[in-house]
Design a protein around this motif. Structure first.
Motif, PDB file in Angstrom:
ATOM      1  N   ARG A  36       0.852  -1.186   0.000  1.00  0.00           N
ATOM      2  CA  ARG A  36       0.000   0.000   0.000  1.00  0.00           C
ATOM      3  C   ARG A  36       0.886   1.233   0.000  1.00  0.00           C
ATOM      4  N   LEU A  37       0.852   1.960  -1.095  1.00  0.00           N
ATOM      5  CA  LEU A  37       1.640   3.176  -1.218  1.00  0.00           C
ATOM      6  C   LEU A  37       0.821   4.377  -0.778  1.00  0.00           C
ATOM      7  N   SER A  38       1.493   5.342  -0.168  1.00  0.00           N
ATOM      8  CA  SER A  38       0.829   6.569   0.275  1.00  0.00           C
ATOM      9  C   SER A  38       1.510   7.780  -0.330  1.00  0.00           C
ATOM     10  N   CYS A  39       0.724   8.804  -0.606  1.00  0.00           N
ATOM     11  CA  CYS A  39       1.225  10.074  -1.128  1.00  0.00           C
ATOM     12  C   CYS A  39       0.611  11.170  -0.271  1.00  0.00           C
ATOM     13  N   ALA A  40       1.418  11.773   0.595  1.00  0.00           N
ATOM     14  CA  ALA A  40       0.935  12.812   1.498  1.00  0.00           C
ATOM     15  C   ALA A  40       1.299  14.180   0.937  1.00  0.00           C
ATOM     16  N   ALA A  41       0.308  15.070   0.880  1.00  0.00           N
ATOM     17  CA  ALA A  41       0.516  16.405   0.318  1.00  0.00           C
ATOM     18  C   ALA A  41       0.517  17.471   1.403  1.00  0.00           C
ATOM     19  N   SER A  42       1.298  18.512   1.187  1.00  0.00           N
ATOM     20  CA  SER A  42       1.322  19.675   2.080  1.00  0.00           C
ATOM     21  C   SER A  42       1.584  20.914   1.243  1.00  0.00           C
ATOM     22  N   GLY A  43       1.362  22.074   1.862  1.00  0.00           N
ATOM     23  CA  GLY A  43       1.563  23.320   1.129  1.00  0.00           C
ATOM     24  C   GLY A  43       0.264  23.817   0.529  1.00  0.00           C
ATOM     25  N   ARG A  44       0.325  24.422  -0.646  1.00  0.00           N
ATOM     26  CA  ARG A  44      -0.825  25.048  -1.285  1.00  0.00           C
ATOM     27  C   ARG A  44      -1.672  24.017  -2.030  1.00  0.00           C
ATOM     28  N   THR A  45      -2.211  23.068  -1.266  1.00  0.00           N
ATOM     29  CA  THR A  45      -2.933  21.954  -1.867  1.00  0.00           C
ATOM     30  C   THR A  45      -4.301  22.324  -2.404  1.00  0.00           C
ATOM     31  N   PHE A  46      -4.820  23.546  -2.075  1.00  0.00           N
ATOM     32  CA  PHE A  46      -6.148  23.902  -2.544  1.00  0.00           C
ATOM     33  C   PHE A  46      -6.215  23.985  -4.055  1.00  0.00           C
ATOM     34  N   SER A  47      -5.072  24.155  -4.714  1.00  0.00           N
ATOM     35  CA  SER A  47      -5.040  24.258  -6.171  1.00  0.00           C
ATOM     36  C   SER A  47      -4.964  22.897  -6.847  1.00  0.00           C
ATOM     37  N   THR A  48      -4.871  21.837  -6.051  1.00  0.00           N
ATOM     38  CA  THR A  48      -4.726  20.492  -6.604  1.00  0.00           C
ATOM     39  C   THR A  48      -6.095  19.902  -6.893  1.00  0.00           C
ATOM     40  N   ARG A  49      -6.329  19.501  -8.122  1.00  0.00           N
ATOM     41  CA  ARG A  49      -7.606  18.906  -8.489  1.00  0.00           C
ATOM     42  C   ARG A  49      -7.502  17.412  -8.774  1.00  0.00           C
ATOM     43  N   ALA A  50      -6.305  16.942  -9.033  1.00  0.00           N
ATOM     44  CA  ALA A  50      -6.124  15.532  -9.347  1.00  0.00           C
ATOM     45  C   ALA A  50      -4.744  15.091  -8.878  1.00  0.00           C
ATOM     46  N   VAL A  51      -4.650  13.826  -8.563  1.00  0.00           N
ATOM     47  CA  VAL A  51      -3.376  13.218  -8.179  1.00  0.00           C
ATOM     48  C   VAL A  51      -3.218  11.933  -8.970  1.00  0.00           C
ATOM     49  N   ALA A  52      -2.024  11.695  -9.447  1.00  0.00           N
ATOM     50  CA  ALA A  52      -1.762  10.490 -10.220  1.00  0.00           C
ATOM     51  C   ALA A  52      -0.501   9.805  -9.720  1.00  0.00           C
ATOM     52  N   TRP A  53      -0.440   8.506  -9.966  1.00  0.00           N
ATOM     53  CA  TRP A  53       0.759   7.721  -9.693  1.00  0.00           C
ATOM     54  C   TRP A  53       1.393   7.346 -11.029  1.00  0.00           C
ATOM     55  N   PHE A  54       2.697   7.500 -11.084  1.00  0.00           N
ATOM     56  CA  PHE A  54       3.487   7.060 -12.223  1.00  0.00           C
ATOM     57  C   PHE A  54       4.570   6.118 -11.707  1.00  0.00           C
ATOM     58  N   ARG A  55       5.122   5.322 -12.598  1.00  0.00           N
ATOM     59  CA  ARG A  55       6.258   4.492 -12.227  1.00  0.00           C
ATOM     60  C   ARG A  55       7.304   4.581 -13.322  1.00  0.00           C
ATOM     61  N   GLN A  56       8.537   4.369 -12.908  1.00  0.00           N
ATOM     62  CA  GLN A  56       9.643   4.462 -13.864  1.00  0.00           C
ATOM     63  C   GLN A  56      10.700   3.433 -13.534  1.00  0.00           C
ATOM     64  N   THR A  57      11.229   2.807 -14.574  1.00  0.00           N
ATOM     65  CA  THR A  57      12.354   1.899 -14.443  1.00  0.00           C
ATOM     66  C   THR A  57      13.495   2.456 -15.288  1.00  0.00           C
ATOM     67  N   PRO A  58      14.743   2.079 -14.968  1.00  0.00           N
ATOM     68  CA  PRO A  58      15.891   2.624 -15.695  1.00  0.00           C
ATOM     69  C   PRO A  58      15.767   2.430 -17.203  1.00  0.00           C
ATOM     70  N   GLU A 108       5.697   5.958 -16.642  1.00  0.00           N
ATOM     71  CA  GLU A 108       4.485   5.288 -17.113  1.00  0.00           C
ATOM     72  C   GLU A 108       3.331   5.614 -16.176  1.00  0.00           C
ATOM     73  N   PHE A 109       2.222   6.069 -16.742  1.00  0.00           N
ATOM     74  CA  PHE A 109       1.026   6.335 -15.954  1.00  0.00           C
ATOM     75  C   PHE A 109       0.499   5.041 -15.361  1.00  0.00           C
ATOM     76  N   VAL A 110       0.165   5.073 -14.075  1.00  0.00           N
ATOM     77  CA  VAL A 110      -0.355   3.890 -13.399  1.00  0.00           C
ATOM     78  C   VAL A 110      -1.828   4.085 -13.028  1.00  0.00           C
ATOM     79  N   ALA A 111      -2.127   5.168 -12.313  1.00  0.00           N
ATOM     80  CA  ALA A 111      -3.503   5.419 -11.866  1.00  0.00           C
ATOM     81  C   ALA A 111      -3.647   6.883 -11.476  1.00  0.00           C
ATOM     82  N   GLY A 112      -4.879   7.378 -11.520  1.00  0.00           N
ATOM     83  CA  GLY A 112      -5.134   8.759 -11.140  1.00  0.00           C
ATOM     84  C   GLY A 112      -6.500   8.904 -10.515  1.00  0.00           C
ATOM     85  N   ILE A 113      -6.649   9.964  -9.716  1.00  0.00           N
ATOM     86  CA  ILE A 113      -7.912  10.226  -9.051  1.00  0.00           C
ATOM     87  C   ILE A 113      -8.205  11.719  -9.096  1.00  0.00           C
ATOM     88  N   GLU A 114      -9.470  12.070  -9.333  1.00  0.00           N
ATOM     89  CA  GLU A 114      -9.900  13.464  -9.324  1.00  0.00           C
ATOM     90  C   GLU A 114     -10.613  13.732  -8.002  1.00  0.00           C
TER      91      GLU A 114
END
Length: 122
Positions: free
Chosen positions: A19-41, A46-52
């Motif tokens: 279970r991965l977590s992404c915690a946000a701080s700062g000026r988060t009121f401007s954030t409308r969507a969050v997405a997860w990407f992954r990368q290998t060398p 690569e887009f994995v998943a997103g939420i609005e």
């Protein structure tokens, strides 16, 4: 500015879960969507998943549909990625990013976390 911090990565055997977590701080009121990407060398992010946040719409890459679930807790300003039935090809650095909507292209996102390593052994 928005600050993102990922956690929850690790080493797991094929078929396992993380279970991965992404915690946000700062000026988060401007954030409308969050997405997860992954990368290998040697490969692009690569887009994995997103939420609005408004409406709670969720989107997944075909490669993870039915195995990964993205969810969010607005009070905690945290987005989760539950990864099940992990495969060796899921190995990579998983990063979260914020944007105006969910897009599959990584250039559309404004802020990024440092990432968390997920390694799936066969």
């Amino acid at each position: 500015q928005v600050h993102l911090r990922e956690s929850g990565g690790g080493l797991v055997q094929a078929g396992g879960s993380l279970r991965l977590s992404c915690a946000a701080s700062g000026r988060t009121f401007s954030t409308r969507a969050v997405a997860w990407f992954r990368q290998t060398p040697g490969k692009q992010r690569e887009f994995v998943a997103g939420i609005e946040w408004s409406g709670g719409g969720t989107y997944y890459a075909d490669s993870v549909k039915g195995r990964f679930t993205i969810s969010g807790d607005s009070a905690k300003k945290t987005v989760y990625l539950q990864t099940n039935s992990l495969k060796p090809e899921d190995t990579g650095v998983y990063s979260c990013a914020t944007g105006r909507s969910v897009y599959s292209g990584w250039l559309e996102y404004d802020y990024w976390g440092q990432g968390t390593q997920v390694t799936v052994s066969s």
